[in-house]
Design an enzyme around this catalytic site. Sequence first.
Site, short mmCIF file in Angstrom:
data_model
loop_
_atom_site.label_atom_id
_atom_site.label_comp_id
_atom_site.label_asym_id
_atom_site.label_seq_id
_atom_site.Cartn_x
_atom_site.Cartn_y
_atom_site.Cartn_z
N HIS A 33 1.91 9.64 -11.22
CA HIS A 33 1.76 8.31 -11.80
C HIS A 33 2.02 8.35 -13.30
CE1 HIS A 33 0.00 6.54 -8.15
NE2 HIS A 33 -0.67 7.67 -8.02
N HIS A 73 -5.76 6.09 -6.58
CA HIS A 73 -6.92 6.94 -6.86
C HIS A 73 -7.71 6.42 -8.06
CE1 HIS A 73 -4.60 9.54 -4.25
NE2 HIS A 73 -5.59 10.40 -4.20
#
Length: 271
Positions: free
Chosen positions: A235, A193
Site C-alpha cells: 500500500h 488492514h
Amino acid sequence: MPASQPRSRARDRNNVLNRAEFLSLNQPLKGNQESRSSGRKQSGQAGAAGAQNNNSKERRQSQQLPEEDCMQLNPSFKGIAFNSLLAIDICMSKRLGVCANTASSWGSARSMINLLGITGHGIPWIAGTLICLVKSSTLAGQEVLMNLLLALLLDIMSVAGLQKLAKRKGPYDVNPGLLDYLTMDTYAFPAGHASRAAMLSKFFLNHLVLAIPLRILLVLWAFCVGFSRVMIGRHHITDVLSGFVFGYLQFRLVELIWMSSNTCQMLISIW
C-alpha cells in the site's frame, strides 16, 4: 522565294528563343496557362482535401485517446497540486517499502512484518469473534460481540467494494496472500488492514474497560499494522491514512446502527 520560306521556318524551329518554354516567360500560351491553372486548382483541392482528412483523423484520434494521454496545455492549480502530492506519495511509499522483497534493505524482516499484518486481517478476527460469542454467557458480552461481528463484516464488504471501484495498485508488484484473496483485499486503496485496525482499536477503547497502558498499546498496534503494509510494498502512505479515516467512519456507523441486546439474542437464537 519558295525555297527560302521553308529554310526560314526551319531556322525558327531550331531557334531556342522561339520554343514554348521560353515564350511562356513573356507571352505564355493559352493552353499552358489553362493547364497550369487547372493543375493549381486540382493541387489546391487535393491539398484542402488532404488537410481535411488529416484534421478528421486527428479529431478521431483525440476522441479515442483516454484523458490521461492528452496533454493539458493549461492545467489548473488543483490538478498541479494533486499530481504533485501523488508523485510525493509514490516516491515516499517506495522508499519506505524496505521489506517489499527479499533483496530489499530489510528483506530479512519480511516474515515478521507479514506476521504483524496478519494480526489485522479480517478472517482471524471473525473466527475469534465467533468463538468468543459461542463461549460467552453474559448478555452484555453477547451484545458487544454481535456488534463487533457486524462491524467486521461491514468492514470487509465496504473495503472490497471501494477497492474494486478504485482499482489502485500498490507501489511494488507484490502478489496478495491467500487470506487477502479470501477477503477480496487485492487492491491498494483503501488499505483494509489499516481500516480494520482503526475500527477495532476505537471499538475496544469505547466498549472495553482497559488500563491506560493497554489503551496505549492498542493505539500503537493499530499504527504498526497500517505502517507494516507500507513496509512490505502492498500500500501507499495515502492508502493507509485513508484506511484509518475510513475505519473511524465505520465505527461511527456501527454506533449509529447499534443492535440492542434483544436483537442480538434473537439473532443468536436463529443462528
